[in-house]
Design an enzyme around this catalytic site. Structure first.
Site, PDB file in Angstrom:
ATOM      1  N   LYS A  35      17.783  71.141  37.330  1.00 52.90           N
ATOM      2  CA  LYS A  35      19.215  71.224  37.060  1.00 52.90           C
ATOM      3  C   LYS A  35      19.967  71.739  38.292  1.00 52.90           C
ATOM      4  CE  LYS A  35      20.496  72.657  33.038  1.00 52.90           C
ATOM      5  NZ  LYS A  35      20.563  73.588  31.940  1.00 52.90           N
ATOM      6  N   ARG A 105      22.298  79.479  32.824  1.00 54.93           N
ATOM      7  CA  ARG A 105      21.387  78.490  32.243  1.00 54.93           C
ATOM      8  C   ARG A 105      20.063  78.440  32.981  1.00 54.93           C
ATOM      9  NH1 ARG A 105      24.222  73.638  29.941  1.00 54.93           N
ATOM     10  NH2 ARG A 105      26.364  74.303  29.659  1.00 54.93           N
ATOM     11  N   GLY A 114      15.557  72.302  25.820  1.00 55.12           N
ATOM     12  CA  GLY A 114      15.659  73.204  24.675  1.00 55.12           C
ATOM     13  C   GLY A 114      14.580  74.265  24.598  1.00 55.12           C
ATOM     14  N   MET A 116      13.958  76.699  26.910  1.00 52.47           N
ATOM     15  CA  MET A 116      14.316  77.999  27.469  1.00 52.47           C
ATOM     16  C   MET A 116      15.778  78.313  27.121  1.00 52.47           C
ATOM     17  SD  MET A 116      12.241  77.946  30.994  1.00 52.47           S
ATOM     18  CE  MET A 116      12.994  76.479  31.594  1.00 52.47           C
ATOM     19  N   ARG A 349      20.439  64.366  35.090  1.00 48.29           N
ATOM     20  CA  ARG A 349      18.987  64.331  35.326  1.00 48.29           C
ATOM     21  C   ARG A 349      18.485  62.950  34.941  1.00 48.29           C
ATOM     22  NH1 ARG A 349      17.631  68.471  30.389  1.00 48.29           N
ATOM     23  NH2 ARG A 349      18.504  67.214  28.761  1.00 48.29           N
ATOM     24  N   HIS A 471     -20.341  57.168  20.171  1.00 47.90           N
ATOM     25  CA  HIS A 471     -20.412  55.840  19.563  1.00 47.90           C
ATOM     26  C   HIS A 471     -19.058  55.421  19.002  1.00 47.90           C
ATOM     27  CE1 HIS A 471     -21.164  53.085  16.116  1.00 47.90           C
ATOM     28  NE2 HIS A 471     -21.959  52.505  16.996  1.00 47.90           N
ATOM     29  N   SER A 849     -22.455  49.860  40.516  1.00 46.82           N
ATOM     30  CA  SER A 849     -21.357  50.126  39.593  1.00 46.82           C
ATOM     31  C   SER A 849     -21.512  51.568  39.128  1.00 46.82           C
ATOM     32  CB  SER A 849     -21.421  49.167  38.407  1.00 46.82           C
ATOM     33  OG  SER A 849     -20.463  49.542  37.455  1.00 46.82           O
ATOM     34  N   CYS A 917     -17.641  51.470  36.024  1.00 48.04           N
ATOM     35  CA  CYS A 917     -17.555  50.945  34.659  1.00 48.04           C
ATOM     36  C   CYS A 917     -17.595  52.059  33.626  1.00 48.04           C
ATOM     37  CB  CYS A 917     -18.652  49.926  34.400  1.00 48.04           C
ATOM     38  SG  CYS A 917     -20.293  50.636  34.489  1.00 48.04           S
ATOM     39  N   TYR A 937     -13.457  47.197  42.593  1.00 52.86           N
ATOM     40  CA  TYR A 937     -12.774  47.017  41.305  1.00 52.86           C
ATOM     41  C   TYR A 937     -12.989  48.232  40.417  1.00 52.86           C
ATOM     42  CZ  TYR A 937     -17.383  46.311  39.419  1.00 52.86           C
ATOM     43  OH  TYR A 937     -18.679  46.536  39.056  1.00 52.86           O
TER      44      TYR A 937
END
Ligand code: PEP
Ligand code: MG
Length: 968
Positions: A35, A105, A114, A116, A349, A471, A849, A917, A937
């Site tokens: 702010k 503030r 909201g 604080m 903001r 699982h 992998s 993977c 990848y």
């Protein structure tokens, strides 16, 4: 004085504790808070912002560290700043004739709406209220402002809850016979002020402070303290905001929206935050102060109404809105006040928005020339994309349920998306109800392959144990079913068919809602928002993302349907096809079980035959040779039957596997498909030992103690086991064979490539099936490209043995079928040793992998199946770990092994292809790490493919901007 406070200014950035708005800018969020930084930026750019200054977040941290004490000299500095404000405004703080009022503030680096505290109208005293009345020409207004201030100050700063004062307002209105606060007369207000102050004194045994500097000091401290209030802490936990940032305090001159009908206040968004439409939206109230909008005392009007009642100011607001959006290049959420026809901006903001709006706004801002493609891609988060792919519970509905106490528990969100359904505890019932079209949530302590039919029929799955690679989690993710695992707060009784959580009991068929992204379990039926296909804007963002990313994105998929889905989400390969899932399908399981039970004896005898063959070869001619031949022939005789039986079972599985592979290879034609040979410990496929023991003991006991009931008991066991031919003897033999395969530590036992070395016939059958399927397809002109992956290799010898075995089958099949198939043979790197000898392994592997599920398990020495249900929540709570390493790759430890493997592997094999993977392959932070390692990848479940595409682009773009390092 505490050590924290000595030379405290030296610890501050630039040695400064406070900044005038004109001294800061938008980049100073760390010390000015969001702010403060934006108020400074707006001031700098010449927007109408009431003057003010900011006390930095660093001072907040000093205050909290020092045990809630302001550093010496700060009060004087604040007084100096106030003097400047007095001069600017030509007013005096606490002045009886011309008083200056301020708001105080909070404002942290990241917005915490909201959470604080805020105090308005500060600077009013018995004296200065008179000045305000004279100045505004409105006594009622001045007294009302004073009343509001006393109430807010007492509540926020001193801790007397505001409801205590609201009671007094009600009494006063009743006394005066009016309905609205606005109708209260000055006399009534004066009475109330006296009553408020009396209340203050009664509660706190002191007078309400009439010294404006004391008011200010106490308020600054209250805002600092509010950083640490419970709701702010909870919010930070949820939003992953660090706890050590602190909040800044903004002290700003008040302007008044409640000075008549030409005044007002409101909140405006530069675009529609729900849909992304380019049209300013918001709330507006005439003759009101900001808190009236927030507190819901009066119902605000839509912003469009302002166009009618204040057309000039509306136009000015619209222009300001456009300029601010252009400057910040993003949707702005603004607070404004109009004082007697003059517009003041109190805050701007970046606005929160729905996922749908985020994507639309990003693409629109590009089209309007306000953002580059790169910036537009960076504007959409993985979390937002995730929401677009799965049903979700809107935040407002969740908040409502939370307020009503319907938030039951939080587990690990294991498969994203939300689901609503009736609680069901058995898979058979889930399957039956699912067939009738009823929505069910399958609730189990954990799931096993036997639950597959129930899981498939469920809208959602909830387990009290297990982690993100249990699982339940793996299967659910694969099928795109929302799932929560490791929800240990739930005490599930399968016997009573109840869930107990705290002092609550949830019965079978009660409705619950689960959010598989956040892990939240809620009581009752919450509304679901269901996305349809990816919107055109989302597709556009993803296409742009593809043009920036360096990483390929593959999917983990075990069947053609998932492979298709993966392709449609943009996957360009399969990074992991887990063949065990094919083994676990219900119609195959009996053959698989029979094969496994016969494997040890057949393979053992075969090894004996090999040994005897060697004896025979080495024996000298004569008696020794004859003896060796006899022994060999006798052993071959012993082997014949079990071997033939074993082979016949493998032969039954071969065509089934071939068909599986054919389907996937065909669906992915032109792309690589990495098929992993069998991985889990074999007993996972067998009937549970404990259950067998129970049935055998039951039958044995009845046979001895109550022979008359034996037939009935046997019939029951047969029924339960679905095997009409079962006998006590067959059950005893089964138990014995299952017991003989028992392992104390199966995850470190005869699994992965060890299994393929002990039972090579299984791997051979799988390799044959892969190459037969591929050859068939190639013959038909389909570009099938299998990569055969050996799991859990830790030594070069394991790699060589298994590679040879696969190469043998590949050569055989290709020769027999008369075609060549493009293929690769490689390994998973999922053991620390594999990473450490990667240079050797890469001489015999075409690809690596990273199986980061097991690599994390074996590097940390944490059981991945047990962690979530036991120590992991405690570790996270006590901050032993910042994040669960099974969800986000641990860069420091596991990541270091990965780095070694990539570097040393590519040194000996420059063409080595490297991917990941494990479950981390679809998690944005881990994807970023993979980018820094220059993997080829990442591979993840089909539903996470779009997120991985976006995360890979974010990583590449962040690197370009110098924001990424591999050690973060
Ligand atoms: C892994 O270990 O990361 C992996 C992908 O294999 P699984 O989870 O099947 O053991
Ligand atoms: Mg593994």
């Amino acid at each position: 004085m505490t050590t924290t406070m000595q030379n405290w200014r030296e610890k501050l950035t630039n040695g400064k504790a406070t900044y005038k708005f004109e001294e800061g800018n938008a980049k100073m969020r760390d010390i000015l808070g969001g702010k403060g930084a934006n108020l400074a930026e707006m001031t700098r750019l010449g927007f109408p912002v009431p003057p003010g200054f900011t006390v930095t977040t660093e001072v907040c941290n000093l205050y909290l560290e020092a045990g809630k004490k302001l550093p010496p000299g700060l009060e004087d500095e604040i007084k100096e700043q106030m003097k400047v404000l007095e001069e600017k405004m030509g007013k005096g703080f606490g002045d009886a004739k011309n008083p200056l009022l301020v708001s105080v503030r909070s404002g942290a680096k990241f917005s915490m709406p909201g959470m604080m505290d805020t105090i308005l109208n500060l600077g009013l005293t018995e004296e200065s209220v008179k000045g305000l009345a004279a100045l505004s020409g409105d006594e009622r207004f001045a007294l009302d402002a004073y009343r509001r201030f006393i109430q807010m100050f007492s509540d926020v700063v001193m801790g007397i809850h505001k409801t205590e004062f609201e009671e007094l307002i009600r009494e006063q209105k009743k006394k005066q016979g009016c309905k609205e606060d606005r109708e209260l007369t000055p006399a009534s207000l004066r009475e109330m002020i006296a009553a408020y102050k009396a209340k203050f004194k009664a509660e706190l045994k002191r007078d309400f402070p009439d010294d404006v500097f004391e008011q200010l000091k106490l308020s600054v401290e209250a805002v600092f303290r509010s950083w640490d209030n419970p709701r702010a802490n909870v919010y930070r936990e949820r939003e992953k905001i660090p706890h050590n940032l602190g909040t800044a305090v903004n002290v700003q001159c008040m302007c008044f929206g409640n000075l008549g009908e030409d005044s007002g206040t409101g909140v405006a968004f530069t675009r529609n935050y729900n849909t992304g439409e380019k049209h300013m939206v918001g709330d507006f109230l005439t003759n009101a102060q900001g808190e009236d909008v927030v507190a819901g005392i009066r119902t605000p009007m839509p912003l469009d109404h302002m166009k009618e009642v204040m057309p000039e100011v509306y136009k000015q607001l619209e222009e300001t809105s456009e300029k601010l959006e252009l400057h910040f290049k993003d949707l702005q959420d603004m607070e404004f006040t109009i004082e007697k026809g003059r517009l003041f901006m109190l805050q701007t903001r970046n606005g929160k928005r729905t996922a749908q709006a985020a994507v639309r706004i990003a693409t629109d801002l590009f089209k309007e020339g306000k953002l580059t493609k790169e910036e537009a891609v960076m504007r959409v988060t993985g979390e937002q994309l995730d929401r677009l792919l799965h049903p979700y519970i809107p935040d407002a509905a969740k908040e409502e349920a939370r307020k009503e106490g319907r938030m039951l528990a939080k587990g690990t969100g294991a498969s994203p998306g939300a689901a609503v359904g009736m609680v069901v505890f058995s898979s058979d019932e889930a399957a039956a109800m699912g067939k009738e079209g009823k929505p069910v949530i399958l609730v189990r302590p954990e799931t096993t392959p036997d639950d597959a039919h129930g899981m498939l029929a469920s809208k959602g799955i909830l387990t009290s144990t297990g982690g993100p690679s249990s699982h339940a989690a793996l299967v659910a993710r694969g099928w795109g079913i929302p799932c929560i695992v490791g929800c240990e707060a739930l005490k599930i009784s399968l016997k009573d068919e109840t869930i107990k959580v705290g002092d609550r009991t949830i019965n079978k068929h009660e409705m619950i809602s689960i959010d598989g992204s956040s892990g939240e379990v809620l009581l009752g039926q919450l509304p679901l928002q269901v996305p349809t296909d990816l919107s055109p804007e989302t597709k556009t963002i993803l296409e742009w993302a593809d043009s920036f990313r360096k990483l390929g994105v593959y999917a983990n998929a075990d069947n053609p349907k998932d492979a298709q889905r993966a392709r449609s989400f943009g996957a360009t390969g399969i990074g992991l096809c887990r063949t065990e899932h094919m083994f676990m399908e219900q119609d195959r399981l009996p053959i698989v079980q029979e094969m496994i039970l016969n494997a040890p004896e057949a393979e053992r005898l075969m090894r004996q035959v090999h040994l005897l063959e060697m004896d025979y070869e080495g024996a000298a001619e004569g008696r020794k040779k004859d003896e060796a031949r006899h022994a060999l022939e006798a052993m071959k005789d012993r082997l014949k039957k079990p071997w033939e039986h074993y082979q016949s079972l493998l032969a039954k599985l071969l065509p089934v596997q071939r068909e599986d592979f054919r389907g996937i290879l065909e669906a992915m034609q032109g792309h690589w498909v990495i098929i992993r040979l069998l991985d889990p410990p074999l007993h996972e496929f067998l009937p549970a030992k404990d259950e067998l023991l129970v049935d055998v003991t039951r039958l044995q006991t009845v046979k001895q103690a109550a022979p008359g009931s034996y037939d009935k008991t046997l019939a029951e066991v047969r029924e339960e086991r679905g095997d009409a031919r079962l006998t006590l003897e067959s059950l005893e033999s089964l138990l014995q064979r299952v017991e003989s395969m028992h392992e104390f530590n199966p995850m470190l036992g005869c699994r992965v490539c060890r299994l393929g070395i002990v039972y090579p016939e299984i791997y051979k059958m799988q390799a044959r099936a892969i190459f037969e399927a591929a050859c068939e397809l190639v013959k038909k002109g389909v570009d099938a490209r299998p990569e055969v992956m050996i799991p859990g290799v830790g030594t070069l010898e394991e790699m060589e043995f298994t590679r040879k075995l696969v190469e043998g089958e590949a050569a055989d099949v290709q020769k027999r079928m008369g075609v060549q198939v493009k293929h690769k043979i490689g390994t998973m790197v999922e053991l620390p040793r594999a990473a450490l000898v990667a240079g050797d392994l890469a001489t015999r592997a075409d690809f690596f992998s990273f199986g980061t599920n097991d690599l994390t398990q074996t590097t940390f020495g944490y059981s991945r199946d047990d962690a979530a249900g036991t120590f992991m929540p405690v570790y996270l709570d006590k901050k032993i770990l910042k994040v669960d390493p099974f969800q986000v790759v641990d860069r420091v430890g596991v990541g270091r092994l990965m780095k070694i493997a990539v570097e040393e592997g590519r040194q000996t094999n420059p063409n080595l292809e490297v991917g990941i993977c494990g479950e981390h392959g679809g998690e944005p932070e881990s994807v970023e790490f993979c980018h820094t390692l220059k993997l080829n990848y990442v591979s993840c479940s089909p539903f996470r493919v779009p997120i991985a595409r976006l995360a890979a682009a974010h990583a590449a773009l962040k690197e370009k901007m110098g924001e990424v390092s591999s050690t973060k």
